[in-house]
Design a protein around this motif. Sequence first.
Motif, PDB file in Angstrom:
ATOM      1  N   THR A 164      13.946  -4.390  59.382  1.00 27.84           N
ATOM      2  CA  THR A 164      12.704  -5.141  59.206  1.00 27.84           C
ATOM      3  C   THR A 164      12.546  -6.049  60.425  1.00 27.84           C
ATOM      4  O   THR A 164      13.539  -6.548  60.965  1.00 27.84           O
ATOM      5  N   THR A 165      11.316  -6.215  60.852  1.00 27.38           N
ATOM      6  CA  THR A 165      11.090  -7.055  62.043  1.00 27.38           C
ATOM      7  C   THR A 165       9.633  -7.514  62.118  1.00 27.38           C
ATOM      8  O   THR A 165       8.746  -6.934  61.479  1.00 27.38           O
ATOM      9  N   HIS A 166       9.434  -8.565  62.905  1.00 27.35           N
ATOM     10  CA  HIS A 166       8.069  -8.998  63.241  1.00 27.35           C
ATOM     11  C   HIS A 166       7.735  -8.587  64.680  1.00 27.35           C
ATOM     12  O   HIS A 166       6.632  -8.818  65.146  1.00 27.35           O
ATOM     13  N   ASP A 167       8.740  -8.041  65.334  1.00 22.75           N
ATOM     14  CA  ASP A 167       8.630  -7.797  66.776  1.00 22.75           C
ATOM     15  C   ASP A 167       8.042  -6.392  67.016  1.00 22.75           C
ATOM     16  O   ASP A 167       8.749  -5.377  66.974  1.00 22.75           O
ATOM     17  N   LEU A 168       6.739  -6.338  67.264  1.00 24.17           N
ATOM     18  CA  LEU A 168       6.071  -5.050  67.442  1.00 24.17           C
ATOM     19  C   LEU A 168       6.610  -4.303  68.653  1.00 24.17           C
ATOM     20  O   LEU A 168       6.797  -3.083  68.629  1.00 24.17           O
ATOM     21  N   PHE A 169       6.875  -5.088  69.715  1.00 23.37           N
ATOM     22  CA  PHE A 169       7.365  -4.472  70.945  1.00 23.37           C
ATOM     23  C   PHE A 169       8.710  -3.783  70.692  1.00 23.37           C
ATOM     24  O   PHE A 169       8.928  -2.628  71.054  1.00 23.37           O
ATOM     25  N   ARG A 170       9.597  -4.516  70.028  1.00 25.39           N
ATOM     26  CA  ARG A 170      10.936  -3.979  69.798  1.00 25.39           C
ATOM     27  C   ARG A 170      10.882  -2.788  68.833  1.00 25.39           C
ATOM     28  O   ARG A 170      11.616  -1.817  68.983  1.00 25.39           O
TER      29      ARG A 170
ATOM     30  N   PRO B  56      16.933  -8.687  62.569  1.00 25.12           N
ATOM     31  CA  PRO B  56      18.150  -9.015  63.335  1.00 25.12           C
ATOM     32  C   PRO B  56      17.857  -9.571  64.721  1.00 25.12           C
ATOM     33  O   PRO B  56      18.706 -10.250  65.294  1.00 25.12           O
ATOM     34  N   THR B  57      16.668  -9.277  65.264  1.00 24.19           N
ATOM     35  CA  THR B  57      16.395  -9.744  66.633  1.00 24.19           C
ATOM     36  C   THR B  57      15.609 -11.053  66.641  1.00 24.19           C
ATOM     37  O   THR B  57      15.311 -11.582  67.703  1.00 24.19           O
ATOM     38  N   SER B  58      15.290 -11.548  65.438  1.00 23.10           N
ATOM     39  CA  SER B  58      14.537 -12.797  65.366  1.00 23.10           C
ATOM     40  C   SER B  58      15.353 -13.923  65.998  1.00 23.10           C
ATOM     41  O   SER B  58      16.501 -14.145  65.628  1.00 23.10           O
ATOM     42  N   GLY B  59      14.754 -14.598  66.946  1.00 29.53           N
ATOM     43  CA  GLY B  59      15.442 -15.725  67.577  1.00 29.53           C
ATOM     44  C   GLY B  59      16.335 -15.325  68.736  1.00 29.53           C
ATOM     45  O   GLY B  59      16.951 -16.188  69.368  1.00 29.53           O
ATOM     46  N   LEU B  60      16.456 -14.037  69.018  1.00 29.34           N
ATOM     47  CA  LEU B  60      17.275 -13.626  70.167  1.00 29.34           C
ATOM     48  C   LEU B  60      16.429 -13.704  71.436  1.00 29.34           C
ATOM     49  O   LEU B  60      15.230 -13.411  71.418  1.00 29.34           O
ATOM     50  N   ASP B  61      17.069 -14.062  72.537  1.00 25.53           N
ATOM     51  CA  ASP B  61      16.313 -14.060  73.796  1.00 25.53           C
ATOM     52  C   ASP B  61      16.079 -12.601  74.203  1.00 25.53           C
ATOM     53  O   ASP B  61      16.752 -11.684  73.705  1.00 25.53           O
ATOM     54  N   PRO B  62      15.117 -12.349  75.083  1.00 24.36           N
ATOM     55  CA  PRO B  62      14.763 -10.953  75.412  1.00 24.36           C
ATOM     56  C   PRO B  62      15.955 -10.120  75.854  1.00 24.36           C
ATOM     57  O   PRO B  62      16.067  -8.952  75.504  1.00 24.36           O
ATOM     58  N   SER B  63      16.852 -10.747  76.611  1.00 24.25           N
ATOM     59  CA  SER B  63      17.994  -9.995  77.116  1.00 24.25           C
ATOM     60  C   SER B  63      18.906  -9.577  75.964  1.00 24.25           C
ATOM     61  O   SER B  63      19.332  -8.412  75.865  1.00 24.25           O
ATOM     62  N   ALA B  64      19.185 -10.549  75.073  1.00 29.73           N
ATOM     63  CA  ALA B  64      20.055 -10.254  73.931  1.00 29.73           C
ATOM     64  C   ALA B  64      19.384  -9.242  73.009  1.00 29.73           C
ATOM     65  O   ALA B  64      20.046  -8.349  72.455  1.00 29.73           O
ATOM     66  N   SER B  65      18.074  -9.374  72.870  1.00 31.97           N
ATOM     67  CA  SER B  65      17.327  -8.465  72.015  1.00 31.97           C
ATOM     68  C   SER B  65      17.406  -7.044  72.586  1.00 31.97           C
ATOM     69  O   SER B  65      17.552  -6.063  71.847  1.00 31.97           O
ATOM     70  N   ASN B  66      17.309  -6.965  73.901  1.00 32.01           N
ATOM     71  CA  ASN B  66      17.392  -5.662  74.566  1.00 32.01           C
ATOM     72  C   ASN B  66      18.790  -5.060  74.387  1.00 32.01           C
ATOM     73  O   ASN B  66      18.930  -3.857  74.116  1.00 32.01           O
ATOM     74  N   ASP B  67      19.817  -5.923  74.519  1.00 36.62           N
ATOM     75  CA  ASP B  67      21.199  -5.456  74.306  1.00 36.62           C
ATOM     76  C   ASP B  67      21.353  -4.905  72.898  1.00 36.62           C
ATOM     77  O   ASP B  67      21.974  -3.868  72.680  1.00 36.62           O
ATOM     78  N   PHE B  68      20.774  -5.642  71.961  1.00 37.16           N
ATOM     79  CA  PHE B  68      20.912  -5.255  70.560  1.00 37.16           C
ATOM     80  C   PHE B  68      20.220  -3.910  70.311  1.00 37.16           C
ATOM     81  O   PHE B  68      20.749  -3.045  69.601  1.00 37.16           O
ATOM     82  N   ALA B  69      19.061  -3.753  70.945  1.00 34.94           N
ATOM     83  CA  ALA B  69      18.337  -2.480  70.797  1.00 34.94           C
ATOM     84  C   ALA B  69      19.198  -1.336  71.331  1.00 34.94           C
ATOM     85  O   ALA B  69      19.227  -0.237  70.744  1.00 34.94           O
ATOM     86  N   GLY B  70      19.889  -1.600  72.431  1.00 35.69           N
ATOM     87  CA  GLY B  70      20.786  -0.585  72.995  1.00 35.69           C
ATOM     88  C   GLY B  70      21.883  -0.207  72.011  1.00 35.69           C
ATOM     89  O   GLY B  70      22.228   0.972  71.852  1.00 35.69           O
ATOM     90  N   LEU B  71      22.419  -1.219  71.331  1.00 40.89           N
ATOM     91  CA  LEU B  71      23.485  -0.954  70.352  1.00 40.89           C
ATOM     92  C   LEU B  71      22.957  -0.125  69.183  1.00 40.89           C
ATOM     93  O   LEU B  71      23.654   0.753  68.671  1.00 40.89           O
ATOM     94  N   LEU B  72      21.705  -0.423  68.791  1.00 41.46           N
ATOM     95  CA  LEU B  72      21.112   0.361  67.700  1.00 41.46           C
ATOM     96  C   LEU B  72      20.947   1.816  68.129  1.00 41.46           C
ATOM     97  O   LEU B  72      21.147   2.747  67.331  1.00 41.46           O
ATOM     98  N   GLY B  73      20.593   1.981  69.407  1.00 42.19           N
ATOM     99  CA  GLY B  73      20.480   3.344  69.945  1.00 42.19           C
ATOM    100  C   GLY B  73      21.816   4.073  69.829  1.00 42.19           C
ATOM    101  O   GLY B  73      21.857   5.261  69.449  1.00 42.19           O
ATOM    102  N   ASP B  74      22.891   3.346  70.120  1.00 40.26           N
ATOM    103  CA  ASP B  74      24.232   3.953  70.002  1.00 40.26           C
ATOM    104  C   ASP B  74      24.521   4.356  68.561  1.00 40.26           C
ATOM    105  O   ASP B  74      25.066   5.429  68.302  1.00 40.26           O
ATOM    106  N   MET B  75      24.171   3.458  67.640  1.00 37.86           N
ATOM    107  CA  MET B  75      24.432   3.738  66.218  1.00 37.86           C
ATOM    108  C   MET B  75      23.595   4.936  65.755  1.00 37.86           C
ATOM    109  O   MET B  75      24.064   5.764  64.968  1.00 37.86           O
ATOM    110  N   LYS B  76      22.392   4.990  66.284  1.00 39.92           N
ATOM    111  CA  LYS B  76      21.505   6.114  65.938  1.00 39.92           C
ATOM    112  C   LYS B  76      22.136   7.426  66.412  1.00 39.92           C
ATOM    113  O   LYS B  76      22.169   8.418  65.676  1.00 39.92           O
ATOM    114  N   SER B  77      22.655   7.384  67.646  1.00 39.95           N
ATOM    115  CA  SER B  77      23.257   8.614  68.166  1.00 39.95           C
ATOM    116  C   SER B  77      24.544   8.988  67.416  1.00 39.95           C
ATOM    117  O   SER B  77      24.983  10.115  67.454  1.00 39.95           O
ATOM    118  N   ARG B  78      25.144   8.020  66.742  1.00 34.23           N
ATOM    119  CA  ARG B  78      26.307   8.327  65.897  1.00 34.23           C
ATOM    120  C   ARG B  78      25.885   8.946  64.566  1.00 34.23           C
ATOM    121  O   ARG B  78      26.722   9.255  63.725  1.00 34.23           O
TER     122      ARG B  78
END
Lengths: 233, 472
Positions: free
Chosen positions: A187-193, A158-180
């Motif tokens: 699946t990802t290629h982004d080791l950092f993320r 899902p973060t493929s092709g997103l700029d770092p800021s958008a990718s970071n926002d998306f990670a935050g949203l996933l954190g919210d979903m996790k807490s729910r």
Amino acid sequence: MLEAINLSKTYNGHTAVDELNLSISGGEIYCLLGANGAGKTTTINLFLNLTQPSAGLARIDGLSVAQYSLETKKKLTYIPENLSLYPNLSGIENLQFFSGLSGVQLTDDQAGELLVEAGLQGDAVGKRVSGYSKGMRQKVGIALAIARNSSVLLLDEPTSGLDPSASNDFAGLLGDMKSRGAAILMTTHDLFRAKETGTRIGIMSNGRLVEELNAADVSHSDLERVYLHHMRA
Amino acid sequence: MVVFTIARNEIRRLVRDKVVLVLGLVMLSLLAVSVISGAGYYKVMAEQHEQAQELARIQWENQGEKNPHSAAHYGTFAFKPVTVLSVFEPGVDRYTGVSLFMEAHRQNFATYSLAEDKDASMRFAELTPAFIFGYLFPLFIIFVGYRSIAAEKESGMYRFLVSQGVSVKQLITGKAIALWGIIALLFAPFFIVGLSVLILTEPAGNDLLRFFGMNGVWLLYFGVMAHVTLGVSALSKSSGSAMVFLLAFWMISTLLVPKLVTNFAAQIHPVPNTSELYQRIQADLRGGIDGHNPYSEHSAAFRDSVLAAHGVEDVADLPFNFSGLMLQESEEFEKKIYDYHLAKIEEIHQRQIQLFAASSVLSPTIATRLASMTTAGTDIHAFSHFTQAAEAYRIQLMRDLNMDLKVHAVGDRASGYAVGSDFFAENIAFTYQRPNELIISAGQRISLLVTIVWFMASLLFLMIVSSKREEL
């Protein structure tokens, strides 16, 4: 909860997924890493019942996806790399349509609030999706997951092709979903993320899950080393 | 219901699509123009028909004093009434002619078709609702529907929808309802305007029933095109390939098959040309009694038999006018000859029509055109019904004239016998009643049946495509 039990898929003699065993509980983000063709997307397809397993079981909340296709689909939201939305409908209208498919009827206000909750700007929710960036479209997907109250999220790069800021926002949203309490497979290629977002990280190679790590127990450099080791093996 | 959610969304999406919007407006404009021009044509033709029929009768009644058989040669006209349904489906009327000259001794063909006054292009592209619905509307349906499912597969939307628990059957059903909705959106104004035109012109007989039948046929045809479009879209890997296949289907159905079959039918069942036909008729006529030539072998034989039967030696001694009898005898002989040759022509036409009708299994357009002409009462069968009625009238009129001559031109009145306006006014006038039945021949029944079969087959095709699993 997501479970893969000795899950295998063979296409024309080629084994795309080989005896995969996996268990992802609610409140957990499982990041699946691997090169192209490693079997990540096939794993997602098996959980979506878009393809039938050659052997083994894929289960969602204890139900076999092959046996209870409709029931299991009601529990999940799938967000692909490029989330397709209807370009000449607004964000609100798209969300209303997709949630309506699951029987969740949203008013304009409710849909707008969900989209804002998923990170969209308030002035964007009523605009046509044709003007949305990729990151904005992914946020509509997250809003849909919230609207459907999904217990499972399947995210295919899902973060493929997103700029770092958008990718970071998306990670935050996933954190919210996790807490729910959602069980999330990404699946990802982004080791950092993967390291930053995931609870656990799995590495696939040639259809096999060759390594499983707790994200908290591994550093960025160790993750990279382990990953490259398996890719070069 | 998921299918209605999909349908509602699809309609909203399509209505906002500028291409669909423009095409829809073009279709509505074309339909409006065709109805307006068709109504104008009908008004002119109906007035002309009424005036011409009145004028023919006035001319008949006021032709002056003359021998009844001279009046038979003077002749009169039968005009085929124009049905208001020709506004929507002119059928063959514009090519078959509207007036039939009726005279002694011969059966004429109808003349004065509108097509005679127009160039060749008019025959192909005359703008009528039937032309638009038969040829252009299917293109509109294809343009609206070809991307419905194929483009969603290309964009990943299909995969996303399936992940939401939408089945292929629900997706295709929803799309089909939406496409039907768009069709209804364009068809409804036409139907309402058409019905209003019909009611305002005071429909005759079963015109209202025919109107509903005709619209039913067109809706079946749109269903065929919609189902084929969606089925092909669902089976195609890309919207481009769906478009290519559907355009090929349209071309084969609307252009290629009708053209090939027409040419084929003309080749294997050739119709003799008019002069050839009349030469054959004239040759056969020479083998029988000639009412105008008392010296011919057959006439002399007939005269001798009549004289013998009445026991007299001269026609002047007969208790009736021999010329009147001989002319009627000649008329009946000529009718047999004409009927024989025209029946052969009719048989050839029927074979051509049967071949054409049989080809409707290859082309829903042919099936629909035949069925819509049938329901409108403007097909070749309806035209034959008119010509048969006109011929029956001609025979009756000639008999009345000849019998008057036979009965009244005797004795002193034989020489220079003439009748006047009073007599001609008493002659029956030609009035034509269109058949009450919608279907007057087996061929018509078949064309309607084939249209329904096409609809059912297309629905079955879509259901089979819908029954596939998610892996389309």
